[in-house]
Design a protein around this motif. Structure first.
Motif, PDB file in Angstrom:
ATOM      1  N   VAL A  15       0.830  -1.201   0.000  1.00 20.94           N
ATOM      2  CA  VAL A  15       0.000   0.000   0.000  1.00 20.94           C
ATOM      3  C   VAL A  15       0.871   1.262   0.000  1.00 20.94           C
ATOM      4  CG1 VAL A  15      -1.859   1.242   1.167  1.00 20.94           C
ATOM      5  CG2 VAL A  15      -1.876  -1.247   1.129  1.00 20.94           C
ATOM      6  N   ALA A  16       2.048   1.187   0.608  1.00 22.94           N
ATOM      7  CA  ALA A  16       2.959   2.328   0.537  1.00 22.94           C
ATOM      8  C   ALA A  16       3.312   2.640  -0.914  1.00 22.94           C
ATOM      9  CB  ALA A  16       4.219   2.043   1.347  1.00 22.94           C
ATOM     10  N   ILE A  17       3.579   1.625  -1.704  1.00 24.64           N
ATOM     11  CA  ILE A  17       3.863   1.832  -3.130  1.00 24.64           C
ATOM     12  C   ILE A  17       2.629   2.358  -3.852  1.00 24.64           C
ATOM     13  CG2 ILE A  17       4.273   0.593  -5.291  1.00 24.64           C
ATOM     14  CD1 ILE A  17       6.385  -1.026  -3.875  1.00 24.64           C
ATOM     15  N   LEU A  18       1.460   1.809  -3.524  1.00 28.77           N
ATOM     16  CA  LEU A  18       0.236   2.276  -4.164  1.00 28.77           C
ATOM     17  C   LEU A  18      -0.029   3.743  -3.828  1.00 28.77           C
ATOM     18  CD1 LEU A  18      -2.098  -0.831  -3.686  1.00 28.77           C
ATOM     19  CD2 LEU A  18      -0.677  -0.222  -5.658  1.00 28.77           C
ATOM     20  N   SER A  19       0.373   4.173  -2.643  1.00 26.04           N
ATOM     21  CA  SER A  19       0.235   5.584  -2.286  1.00 26.04           C
ATOM     22  C   SER A  19       1.077   6.457  -3.210  1.00 26.04           C
ATOM     23  CB  SER A  19       0.689   5.810  -0.836  1.00 26.04           C
ATOM     24  OG  SER A  19      -0.082   5.064   0.064  1.00 26.04           O
ATOM     25  N   VAL A  20       2.313   6.061  -3.442  1.00 24.70           N
ATOM     26  CA  VAL A  20       3.188   6.845  -4.313  1.00 24.70           C
ATOM     27  C   VAL A  20       2.644   6.857  -5.740  1.00 24.70           C
ATOM     28  CG1 VAL A  20       5.547   7.213  -5.087  1.00 24.70           C
ATOM     29  CG2 VAL A  20       5.137   6.204  -2.841  1.00 24.70           C
ATOM     30  N   LEU A  21       2.138   5.721  -6.203  1.00 21.12           N
ATOM     31  CA  LEU A  21       1.538   5.662  -7.541  1.00 21.12           C
ATOM     32  C   LEU A  21       0.330   6.594  -7.640  1.00 21.12           C
ATOM     33  CD1 LEU A  21       1.814   1.830  -8.201  1.00 21.12           C
ATOM     34  CD2 LEU A  21       2.815   3.612  -9.633  1.00 21.12           C
ATOM     35  N   THR A  22      -0.466   6.645  -6.592  1.00 14.89           N
ATOM     36  CA  THR A  22      -1.606   7.566  -6.580  1.00 14.89           C
ATOM     37  C   THR A  22      -1.117   9.005  -6.694  1.00 14.89           C
ATOM     38  OG1 THR A  22      -2.930   6.024  -5.252  1.00 14.89           O
ATOM     39  CG2 THR A  22      -3.601   8.343  -5.243  1.00 14.89           C
ATOM     40  N   GLY A  23      -0.049   9.319  -5.977  1.00 21.32           N
ATOM     41  CA  GLY A  23       0.528  10.647  -6.076  1.00 21.32           C
ATOM     42  C   GLY A  23       1.025  10.956  -7.478  1.00 21.32           C
ATOM     43  N   ILE A  24       1.598   9.961  -8.144  1.00 22.15           N
ATOM     44  CA  ILE A  24       2.085  10.160  -9.516  1.00 22.15           C
ATOM     45  C   ILE A  24       0.933  10.489 -10.456  1.00 22.15           C
ATOM     46  CG2 ILE A  24       3.089   8.956 -11.494  1.00 22.15           C
ATOM     47  CD1 ILE A  24       4.946   7.518  -9.503  1.00 22.15           C
TER      48      ILE A  24
END
Length: 416
Positions: free
Chosen positions: A243-252
C-alpha cells in the motif's frame, strides 16, 4: 470495527486522534517546497537529503505513533493519503519513507516493553530507518545468504543486499538474515558502523534518487533489543509495503494531472484537424485531461478503501482477538490485491494518455513529463500484478485462500 477505546491493549496502537486539517497544515507546505525542485533533482540525479530532513524534523516519521506517546496519532488511511500527497510532490522522496514507516508500524504492533519503548523514543527523536531485505539474484527467503549470528549479548550481521531503498538517508538499517540453524531474523544496525558500505548503483530508469542500490555488511553489530524473529513481525507487513507503493503511484497520477493541465494551458497552437484553434479549448484534448482526472479519482478511492481495511486489521490485532484478526487479514488481502489492479492501471494509463493532449511539445526534456511514466512503471514492477486478478477470481469462484504464506520454504519473496 473493534473500538480500542473500550479495551485494554498490550501494544502501542491506539484509536486514531489526528485531524485531517491538522496534518495538512503541518505537512502540505513542506510538500509544496519539495515539489519546487523536483524536476531539477530528477534531471541531475540529486539526492534529496535536505528534503528528507525537512520531513523528519516536521515529524513525518512519527505520524502513526499515538498522541499519548508523543506522535500525531494518525490512522493508516491518513498516513497513506499523506504519502500520496508527498508522492505528488516527488515520487522519489515519498518512496524513501516506505521502509521507515513499515518498521515504525512493526514496533507499534509489538508488545510494550523497555526495548520497544526505546525504539519509540528513537522515532520521536527523528531516527530514520532504511531497508535491507532483498538479495540480488536470489529469489526466495529460503535461499537467504546473509547471516545473523550471536556474539555475546549482541549479534553480528554479514551479507549483501540490493534494493536497499532509503538507506543513504538512514540512521538505522533493517536487515534480514539467517542464523546457523536456519531461523530468519531481522537486525537493526547503525548506518554509520564501520562494517556497513552503501553504494548508489541502482540502474533502474525510474525512482532514481531513492538510494535503492546495494549494501554490504561485514560483522556489523546489532545490540540486544535490536534483533527480532521475522515470524513476529506485524501481521499486515506485506500489505503495508504494497500500500505504501500504491500511495506513491496515486501521487504520480495526481502529479500527471497537474502537469498535464499546466502543459495544455501553455500550448500555443493546435493541429489543423483539431476542433478548436486554441488547444486548451479543444473538446477532445479536454476529454483526455478529464479521463486522467478520473484515473486519479479511482486511484485515491481505491487507496482509501485499502487503507481502511488495514486500519480495521490493526484494530483487531490490538484487541487481541485472533479470530477477528484472521478475518481482517483476509479482507485486507482482497482489498490490497484489488487496489493494486486499480491503481497500477490508473497510473500507467494516466502517465501515457496525458501525452495525447499535449502534442510534440509534451515530450520536451524541459518539462520532463516522462518522469511520471518512468517512475510509475518502476514502482508497478515491485509486486506481481500479473497474478492478482487470477488470485481474486480463484477466491471468488472456488474459495481458494488468497493470503500467501510469505515464509513457506522456497516460496517467500524478499519484499522487492
Amino acid at each position: 470495527m473493534t473500538d480500542l477505546g473500550t479495551i485494554t491493549t498490550t501494544v502501542y496502537l491506539r484509536p486514531a486522534t489526528a485531524a485531517d486539517a491538522e496534518l495538512e497544515n503541518v505537512f502540505q507546505p513542506i510538500f509544496d517546497r519539495i515539489a519546487e525542485g523536483n524536476t531539477v533533482r530528477e534531471r541531475e540525479r540529486i539526492f534529496p537529503h535536505e528534503q528528507v530532513r525537512w520531513l523528519t524534523e516536521a515529524g513525518l516519521g512519527r505520524l502513526r505513533i499515538p498522541e499519548e506517546f508523543g506522535g500525531f496519532g494518525a490512522s493508516l488511511e491518513q498516513t497513506f493519503v499523506l504519502l500520496a500527497a508527498l508522492g505528488e510532490a516527488d515520487a522519489n522522496v515519498a518512496h524513501v519513507w516506505r521502509n521507515h514507516s513499515a518498521f515504525v508500524e512493526d514496533r507499534l504492533n509489538a508488545p510494550r516493553s523497555a526495548t520497544n519503548d526505546r525504539w519509540i523514543e528513537r522515532f520521536l527523536a527523528g531516527d530514520f530507518v532504511g531497508g535491507g531485505w532483498t538479495e540480488a539474484n536470489n529469489g526466495t527467503l529460503a535461499a537467504m545468504a546473509t547471516t545473523i549470528r550471536p556474539d555475546g549479548d549482541r549479534h553480528l550481521v554479514t551479507g549483501a543486499k540490493f534494493y536497499a531503498t532509503g538507506s543513504l538517508y538512514a540512521d538505522w538499517l533493517d536487515v534480514i538474515g539467517r542464523t546457523e540453524d536456519g531461523a530468519l531474523l531481522t537486525a537493526l544496525v547503525r548506518r554509520d558502523d564501520p562494517g556497513v558500505e552503501l553504494v548508489d548503483d541502482w540502474t533502474g530508469f525510474g525512482q532514481q534518487t531513492t538510494a535503492s542500490g546495494s549494501a554490504t555488511y561485514v560483522d556489523v553489530p546489532a545490540e540486544a533489543g535490536d534483533v527480532f524473529p521475522v515470524t513476529e513481525r506485524f501481521v499486515y507487513q506485506g500489505h503495508f509495503y504494497q500500500v505504501a507503493i500504491l500511495s506513491v503511484l496515486t501521487g504520480i497520477v495526481r502529479a500527471t494531472l497537474r502537469d498535464g493541465v499546466r502543459a495544455l494551458k501553455k500550448r500555443g497552437r493546435n493541429y489543423p484537424h483539431g476542433l478548436d484553434p486554441v488547444a486548451a479549448a479543444d473538446p477532445q484534448l479536454l476529454q483526455v485531461i478529464g479521463e486522467v482526472s478520473a484515473r486519479g479519482f479511482a486511484a485515491e478511492a481505491a487507496l482509501r478503501q485499502n487503507a481502511r481495511a488495514l486500519d480495521a486489521l490493526a484494530a483487531a490485532h490490538a484487541a487481541g482477538d485472533p479470530d477477528l484478526r484472521a478475518q481482517r487479514v483476509l479482507e485486507a488481502q482482497i482489498a490490497t490485491d484489488q487496489a493494486q489492479l486499480v491503481i497500477i492501471d490508473a497510473a500507467l494509463s494516466a502517465t501515457t494518455t496525458v501525452f495525447d493532449a499535449l502534442g510534440a511539445s509534451g515530450v520536451s526534456t524541459t518539462n520532463l513529463l516522462d518522469r511520471h511514466w518512468r517512475n510509475a512503471r518502476t514502482l508497478a514492477s515491485h509486486n506481481p500484478r500479473v497474478y492478482k486478478a487470477r488470485i481474486l477470481g480463484d477466491w471468488l469462484v472456488n474459495g481458494t485462500d488468497p493470503v500467501p504464506d510469505l515464509f513457506a520454504a522456497g516460496r517467500g519473496g524478499q519484499g522487492n
